[in-house]
Design a protein around this motif. Structure first.
Motif, mmCIF file in Angstrom:
data_model
loop_
_atom_site.group_PDB
_atom_site.id
_atom_site.type_symbol
_atom_site.label_atom_id
_atom_site.label_comp_id
_atom_site.label_asym_id
_atom_site.label_seq_id
_atom_site.Cartn_x
_atom_site.Cartn_y
_atom_site.Cartn_z
ATOM 1 N N ILE A 273 -3.790 9.172 -2.111
ATOM 2 C CA ILE A 273 -4.063 8.135 -1.214
ATOM 3 C C ILE A 273 -3.993 9.005 0.359
ATOM 4 C CG2 ILE A 273 -3.547 6.092 0.300
ATOM 5 C CD1 ILE A 273 -3.124 4.669 -2.437
ATOM 6 N N ASP A 274 -4.730 9.095 0.980
ATOM 7 C CA ASP A 274 -4.361 9.931 2.419
ATOM 8 C C ASP A 274 -3.976 8.812 3.131
ATOM 9 O OD1 ASP A 274 -4.534 11.057 4.540
ATOM 10 O OD2 ASP A 274 -6.327 12.044 4.634
ATOM 11 N N PHE A 275 -2.629 8.845 3.557
ATOM 12 C CA PHE A 275 -1.972 7.764 4.408
ATOM 13 C C PHE A 275 -2.561 7.768 5.939
ATOM 14 C CE2 PHE A 275 1.320 8.144 1.009
ATOM 15 C CZ PHE A 275 1.367 6.837 0.658
ATOM 16 N N ARG A 276 -3.201 8.645 6.213
ATOM 17 C CA ARG A 276 -3.867 8.759 7.512
ATOM 18 C C ARG A 276 -4.779 7.772 7.690
ATOM 19 N NH1 ARG A 276 -6.011 14.767 8.333
ATOM 20 N NH2 ARG A 276 -6.563 14.482 6.458
ATOM 21 N N LEU A 277 -5.365 7.192 6.575
ATOM 22 C CA LEU A 277 -6.200 6.086 6.642
ATOM 23 C C LEU A 277 -5.539 4.948 7.265
ATOM 24 C CD1 LEU A 277 -7.650 6.182 2.955
ATOM 25 C CD2 LEU A 277 -8.773 6.552 4.950
ATOM 26 N N PHE A 278 -4.312 4.934 7.150
ATOM 27 C CA PHE A 278 -3.654 3.399 7.566
ATOM 28 C C PHE A 278 -3.399 3.571 9.368
ATOM 29 C CE2 PHE A 278 -2.715 3.441 3.120
ATOM 30 C CZ PHE A 278 -3.013 2.013 2.858
ATOM 31 N N THR A 399 -17.206 -4.675 5.930
ATOM 32 C CA THR A 399 -17.970 -3.632 6.877
ATOM 33 C C THR A 399 -17.000 -2.873 7.939
ATOM 34 O OG1 THR A 399 -19.997 -4.866 6.756
ATOM 35 C CG2 THR A 399 -19.865 -3.260 8.455
ATOM 36 N N ILE A 400 -15.962 -3.939 8.576
ATOM 37 C CA ILE A 400 -15.247 -3.360 9.455
ATOM 38 C C ILE A 400 -14.025 -2.681 8.990
ATOM 39 C CG2 ILE A 400 -13.653 -3.913 11.239
ATOM 40 C CD1 ILE A 400 -15.357 -6.589 11.594
ATOM 41 N N THR A 401 -13.736 -2.868 7.855
ATOM 42 C CA THR A 401 -12.468 -2.189 7.033
ATOM 43 C C THR A 401 -12.996 -0.674 6.746
ATOM 44 O OG1 THR A 401 -11.718 -4.395 6.285
ATOM 45 C CG2 THR A 401 -11.028 -2.036 5.364
ATOM 46 N N LEU A 402 -14.286 -0.615 6.496
ATOM 47 C CA LEU A 402 -14.619 0.876 5.945
ATOM 48 C C LEU A 402 -15.597 1.660 7.165
ATOM 49 C CD1 LEU A 402 -15.622 -0.068 2.323
ATOM 50 C CD2 LEU A 402 -13.353 1.051 3.464
ATOM 51 N N SER A 403 -15.546 0.840 8.458
ATOM 52 C CA SER A 403 -16.431 1.400 9.314
ATOM 53 C C SER A 403 -16.085 2.890 9.920
ATOM 54 C CB SER A 403 -16.472 0.497 10.505
ATOM 55 O OG SER A 403 -15.105 0.407 11.022
ATOM 56 N N GLN A 404 -14.825 3.153 9.868
ATOM 57 C CA GLN A 404 -14.464 4.512 10.307
ATOM 58 C C GLN A 404 -13.810 5.394 9.217
ATOM 59 O OE1 GLN A 404 -11.569 3.297 13.465
ATOM 60 N NE2 GLN A 404 -13.397 3.201 14.829
ATOM 61 N N VAL A 405 -14.161 4.995 7.845
ATOM 62 C CA VAL A 405 -13.486 5.780 6.900
ATOM 63 C C VAL A 405 -14.773 6.929 6.611
ATOM 64 C CG1 VAL A 405 -13.025 5.851 4.354
ATOM 65 C CG2 VAL A 405 -12.174 3.996 5.828
ATOM 66 N N PRO A 406 -14.364 8.269 6.390
ATOM 67 C CA PRO A 406 -15.177 9.080 6.061
ATOM 68 C C PRO A 406 -16.009 8.919 4.570
ATOM 69 C CG PRO A 406 -13.487 10.250 6.844
ATOM 70 C CD PRO A 406 -12.999 9.021 6.514
#
Length: 486
Positions: A273-278, A399-406
């Motif tokens: 898990i890349d903690f930068r996601l949080f 949709t919103i949760t994953l909107s900025q995830v590569p």
């Protein structure tokens, strides 16, 4: 971190994308159906196989436990290697496990089969989310998640009805086996379509692509220690207080996992898990909302089915049918909200959670105050309003949760959210169901006792739903103000 749309997989025609999407959501629906349709199967399974409270709890929540354990490592493998291959492996295992459950000769073998089903579901579900991220970008992704949310909403709500019909068709002794038999031909058909239609090519993360086996092990131990004491909570006198010591293990393994992952990344490696996601408010807050929401909803459906079936004496078909309005209205609003998530953003989610809370408050009032013969109709009215709200929660929040995830991290990011949902399901079912059975044990299994038990258990579930509302409101007012959705 970069915007997710920048890395969407190119080269798929519109028809090919939507055909692959249809396979994905069909399999996701099968996975979710096995969470909800089992609710009406608990009483006949108890009578047919002599199941005790612990075994019955494992059949419901053990599925969520195994599901949660596999999500992140399976999502990571799909991102690194092949989402299509992992999807096929998971679907094959799910079909085999369903056959195992259908043929189970005793309660112990059924529990094992359910755990195997959960493992298989944990392998395939992250690939569904990763593939949707891969196939669609921008507004089209919102529409895709709108359809996905509608299908998931229908599957959650129609599961008890379908289960009731199958049990009625198969008879009181073995009708519950049809709940699992139905997965076998559908799974085989979906497997053939997946091999043909799912894209074999995907963008993959740059740099180190090794698999962090130590991190996977520590994460698995963390999730297991967190979920197990709740899975083992039945509300009966046989509950061992020592089970809560597992939470010490959760704290220890969780700390070790965090330390290891941060150190692993400092060495230039790619962690589980890349903690930068949080750091992404959209991802962090959406995950919290989904965790709290899925703590409340499966528990609410379970208690309502048990109450209508056991407390009021209605058939499994009637107990399941009360949720049909929820399925229909949530399907419509999921489709509608998927097309408007860019316009309204997190406001949709906050309004949706409020609608679910009001709807299920009406369900509880109807269950305990309305005359016996009218209770199913009154509950259905509350379910109608609840479904209108639910459709504005699942798909917009996803949709919103994953909107900025590569996109290259779409599988593991979706897996983290799914882990939150499965942990939430285990905790919510344990809290609400143990409250229900504890009150029932104290009052007696008469009509008044069931009313008190149902009201108490649902109060616990609605309290958890309020937590989701708090997160959603905070999201609108503070954390996502003026943030882009896609």
């Amino acid at each position: 971190m970069t915007d997710s749309s920048a890395h969407a997989s190119p080269g798929h025609s519109d028809r090919a994308k939507w055909e692959a999407f249809a396979v994905c959501v069909t399999v996701a629906a099968l996975t979710i159906l096995d969470i909800s349709k089992i609710n009406v199967g608990i009483p006949p399974i108890e009578a047919s196989l002599n199941g005790g409270p612990t075994e019955l709890q494992l059949i419901v929540a053990g599925y969520a436990l195994a599901f949660g354990l596999l999500l992140v490592p399976a999502g990571r493998l799909g991102d690194l290697r092949s989402r299509k291959a992992m999807f096929i492996i998971g679907l094959s295992a799910f079909t085999f496990a369903s056959l195992w459950c259908a043929l189970a000769p005793n309660i112990e073998m059924l529990v094992v089969g359910r755990l195997l089903q959960g493992v298989a579901a944990g392998i395939q579900m992250p690939q569904v989310l990763g593939l949707i991220q891969q196939l669609f970008v921008g507004p089209e992704r919102g529409r895709a998640f709108g359809v996905f949310g509608a299908i998931i909403g229908i599957s959650t709500a129609i599961g008890p009805t379908l289960g009731g019909v199958l049990i009625a068709a198969g008879g009181p002794e073995n009708g519950w086996r049809l709940l699992f038999w139905m997965n076998v031909p559908l799974g085989v058909l979906a497997l053939l379509l997946a091999i043909k239609l799912l894209p074999a090519v995907q963008l993959k993360p740059q740099g180190d692509r090794s698999l962090d086996l130590v991190g996977i092990g520590l994460l698995g131990a963390t999730v297991f220690c967190l979920m197990l004491p709740f899975v083992l909570t039945t509300g009966g006198p046989s509950d061992d207080p020592a089970r809560w010591w597992w939470l010490v293990g959760f704290a220890v393994f969780g700390s070790l996992f965090t330390y290891w992952e941060l150190a692993y990344r400092r060495r230039g490696k790619s962690p589980v898990i890349d903690f930068r996601l949080f750091r992404l408010a959209t991802f962090r807050n959406g995950t919290l909302i989904a965790t709290a929401y899925f703590s409340a909803m499966p528990a609410s459906f379970l208690l309502t089915v048990l109450y209508v079936q056991q407390g009021l004496g209605f058939s499994p078909v009637i107990a399941g049918m009360v949720s049909i309005p929820f399925a229909l209205t949530s399907a419509f609003t999921s489709w509608w909200s998927g097309r408007r998530v860019e316009q309204y953003g997190p406001k949709l989610v906050a309004v949706g959670v409020a609608g679910v809370f009001v709807g299920f408050s009406i369900v509880v009032i109807a269950g305990v105050l309305v005359p016996h013969d009218l209770v199913p109709w009154a509950i259905a009215c509350g379910m109608t309003l609840g479904g209108l709200g639910a459709g504005c929660v699942i798909s917009p929040n996803q949709t919103i949760t994953l909107s900025q995830v590569p996109v290259v991290q779409g599988g593991v990011a979706g897996s983290v959210g799914q882990v939150g949902q499965r942990v939430g399901t285990a905790i919510g079912v344990a809290v609400a169901a143990s409250t229900f059975y504890a009150v029932l044990a104290g009052t007696g299994a008469d009509a008044a006792g069931f009313r008190s038990a149902y009201a108490s258990g649902m109060a616990a579930a609605l309290g958890i739903l309020l937590v989701a509302a708090v997160f959603a409101i905070a999201d609108v007012r503070i954390l996502r103000r003026d943030r882009p959705i896609a």
